[in-house]
Design a protein around this motif. Structure first.
Motif, PDB file in Angstrom:
ATOM      1  N   PRO A 123      35.234 -36.621  32.061  1.00 21.25           N
ATOM      2  CA  PRO A 123      34.218 -37.307  31.255  1.00 21.25           C
ATOM      3  C   PRO A 123      33.574 -38.425  32.083  1.00 21.25           C
ATOM      4  N   TYR A 124      32.249 -38.532  32.015  1.00 20.67           N
ATOM      5  CA  TYR A 124      31.563 -39.540  32.818  1.00 20.67           C
ATOM      6  C   TYR A 124      31.167 -40.711  31.926  1.00 20.67           C
ATOM      7  N   ASP A 125      31.652 -41.872  32.253  1.00 21.26           N
ATOM      8  CA  ASP A 125      31.372 -43.058  31.443  1.00 21.26           C
ATOM      9  C   ASP A 125      30.300 -43.901  32.134  1.00 21.26           C
ATOM     10  N   PHE A 126      29.075 -43.777  31.647  1.00 24.17           N
ATOM     11  CA  PHE A 126      27.946 -44.504  32.243  1.00 24.17           C
ATOM     12  C   PHE A 126      27.823 -45.917  31.661  1.00 24.17           C
ATOM     13  N   ARG A 127      28.542 -46.164  30.580  1.00 18.43           N
ATOM     14  CA  ARG A 127      28.373 -47.414  29.847  1.00 18.43           C
ATOM     15  C   ARG A 127      28.567 -48.664  30.723  1.00 18.43           C
ATOM     16  N   PRO A 128      29.613 -48.716  31.588  1.00 21.05           N
ATOM     17  CA  PRO A 128      29.774 -49.942  32.386  1.00 21.05           C
ATOM     18  C   PRO A 128      28.554 -50.241  33.265  1.00 21.05           C
ATOM     19  N   ARG A 129      27.948 -49.191  33.843  1.00 19.48           N
ATOM     20  CA  ARG A 129      26.789 -49.442  34.705  1.00 19.48           C
ATOM     21  C   ARG A 129      25.592 -49.900  33.866  1.00 19.48           C
ATOM     22  N   LEU A 130      25.391 -49.256  32.727  1.00 19.88           N
ATOM     23  CA  LEU A 130      24.282 -49.647  31.860  1.00 19.88           C
ATOM     24  C   LEU A 130      24.465 -51.092  31.373  1.00 19.88           C
ATOM     25  N   ASP A 131      25.709 -51.452  31.029  1.00 18.59           N
ATOM     26  CA  ASP A 131      25.979 -52.822  30.581  1.00 18.59           C
ATOM     27  C   ASP A 131      25.664 -53.824  31.689  1.00 18.59           C
ATOM     28  N   ARG A 132      26.042 -53.462  32.915  1.00 15.73           N
ATOM     29  CA  ARG A 132      25.805 -54.372  34.042  1.00 15.73           C
ATOM     30  C   ARG A 132      24.300 -54.556  34.266  1.00 15.73           C
ATOM     31  N   LEU A 133      23.560 -53.446  34.242  1.00 11.89           N
ATOM     32  CA  LEU A 133      22.105 -53.520  34.424  1.00 11.89           C
ATOM     33  C   LEU A 133      21.452 -54.357  33.323  1.00 11.89           C
ATOM     34  N   ASP A 134      21.894 -54.145  32.093  1.00 10.72           N
ATOM     35  CA  ASP A 134      21.272 -54.863  30.979  1.00 10.72           C
ATOM     36  C   ASP A 134      21.702 -56.329  30.971  1.00 10.72           C
ATOM     37  N   HIS A 135      22.910 -56.585  31.429  1.00 13.31           N
ATOM     38  CA  HIS A 135      23.359 -57.975  31.539  1.00 13.31           C
ATOM     39  C   HIS A 135      22.474 -58.730  32.540  1.00 13.31           C
ATOM     40  N   THR A 136      22.214 -58.106  33.682  1.00 15.05           N
ATOM     41  CA  THR A 136      21.361 -58.748  34.690  1.00 15.05           C
ATOM     42  C   THR A 136      19.948 -58.949  34.145  1.00 15.05           C
ATOM     43  N   ALA A 137      19.418 -57.922  33.481  1.00 11.87           N
ATOM     44  CA  ALA A 137      18.064 -58.036  32.926  1.00 11.87           C
ATOM     45  C   ALA A 137      18.003 -59.196  31.930  1.00 11.87           C
ATOM     46  N   HIS A 138      19.013 -59.302  31.086  1.00 10.94           N
ATOM     47  CA  HIS A 138      19.017 -60.367  30.076  1.00 10.94           C
ATOM     48  C   HIS A 138      19.185 -61.746  30.725  1.00 10.94           C
ATOM     49  N   ARG A 139      20.002 -61.787  31.767  1.00  9.97           N
ATOM     50  CA  ARG A 139      20.253 -63.065  32.454  1.00  9.97           C
ATOM     51  C   ARG A 139      18.957 -63.626  33.066  1.00  9.97           C
ATOM     52  N   PHE A 140      18.142 -62.762  33.667  1.00 10.90           N
ATOM     53  CA  PHE A 140      16.944 -63.248  34.350  1.00 10.90           C
ATOM     54  C   PHE A 140      15.700 -63.233  33.463  1.00 10.90           C
ATOM     55  N   PHE A 141      15.715 -62.402  32.441  1.00 15.66           N
ATOM     56  CA  PHE A 141      14.509 -62.292  31.591  1.00 15.66           C
ATOM     57  C   PHE A 141      14.864 -62.399  30.109  1.00 15.66           C
TER      58      PHE A 141
END
Ligand SMILES: [Fe+2]
Ligand SMILES: [Fe+2]
Length: 306
Positions: A132-150
């Motif tokens: 099973p491929y869990d993409f959630r951690p990468r998506l969370d990291r990307l969205d965390h960065t987006a929220h942090r800067f914008f």
């Protein structure tokens, strides 16, 4: 400048490429993934495994690459591309750019589909199941960065994620289609993908430059500072999935953890990320983004400086 998506009706894989089908008699003596690109295959704990377990590791390494792409296309790239297509950025998108974005949307959906198709064909042919491929951690990291800067401009964060993913060039996408040691069906699908992505790359270089002209001075600083982090979020290898694959191959969990620590040491990881990110950083440099306050420090801290 000519429209990078102009030839789409004739050239895009989704428009004309027949389904790629695995024929076992054409694949004899070939490998599923370039073995030199799998850092842990030469580790002594992995070398000691039975040949079938090592073959399964190679299969799962390929699956991981293909499934990462499936999730990325549908959950990150098309999320942002749909915003461009529907004129939902923070500035008015030109009519032709909207159509081009829908062409890319179709392409990415097709890339996701044919990658999963090949995973399933190889599972049937080899008997090695994907994990099973869990993409959630990468998506969370990307969205965390987006929220942090914008925090005030979530659309800008999502568009920037896409601009990064669409302008980095991984060694796999660039080199695998020409590697004669690899399964033909794998070379074929990765080559189909790479051809489409060359057009997307050109589109997003233009799109990034266009977006940059619409940003305020403060937004430019935020974009420039976010970019190196998004590059890292996008390209950092998914070691949790690799660890699970090593355990599935029969290694005890502590040994699998040691193998990952030995083979994905930070300097080696950063060297690979730096190489894949060079076009994206050159694009940022071309608009002056790297010269904004604090940006070169961030680039250096993340190991991306050349
Ligand atoms: Fe794609
Ligand atoms: Fe793309």
């Amino acid at each position: 400048m000519s429209d990078p998506m102009r030839g789409w009706y004739d050239d895009a894989a989704v428009r004309g490429q027949r389904r790629r089908i695995l024929h076992e008699d054409r694949e004899r003596g070939l490998v599923l993934f370039p073995e030199k690109e799998i850092p842990y295959l030469g580790h002594e704990a992995v070398v000691a495994l039975a040949p079938a377990a090592r073959d399964a590791l190679v299969a799962r390494h390929l699956y991981q690459y293909l499934l990462y792409t499936v999730h990325l296309e549908t959950k990150v790239v098309n999320r942002g591309v749909a915003m461009v297509a529907n004129d939902e950025a923070d500035y008015a998108i030109a009519p032709q750019t909207r159509l081009d974005a829908f062409k890319i949307y179709c392409d990415e959906g097709y890339h996701a589909m044919f990658n999963l198709d090949v995973v399933q064909q190889i599972e049937r042919a080899t008997g090695v199941a994907s994990l099973p491929y869990d993409f959630r951690p990468r998506l969370d990291r990307l969205d965390h960065t987006a929220h942090r800067f914008f925090p005030e401009h979530p659309r800008l964060g999502r568009l920037l994620q896409v601009a990064v993913f669409e302008t980095v060039v991984t060694a796999t996408l660039a080199d695998l289609p020409r590697d004669p040691t690899v399964y033909r069906v794998v070379r074929d699908v990765v080559g189909d993908h790479a051809r489409d992505e060359a057009h997307h790359h050109a589109f997003f270089v233009r799109f990034f430059r266009e977006t940059w002209t619409h940003l305020t001075a403060g937004q430019r600083v935020a974009v420039a500072r976010a970019l190196p982090h998004l590059i890292d979020d996008c390209l950092r290898p998914d070691v949790a999935t690799i660890r699970r694959s090593l355990i599935a191959a029969g290694l005890p969990a502590p040994v699998a953890a040691d193998v990952v620590a030995d083979c994905y040491a930070e300097p080696a990881v950063r060297a690979v990320i730096r190489r894949s990110a060079r076009h994206t950083l050159a694009l940022a440099d071309s608009v002056g983004a790297l010269d904004l306050p604090g940006v070169r420090d961030i680039v250096g801290e993340l190991g991306l400086a050349r």
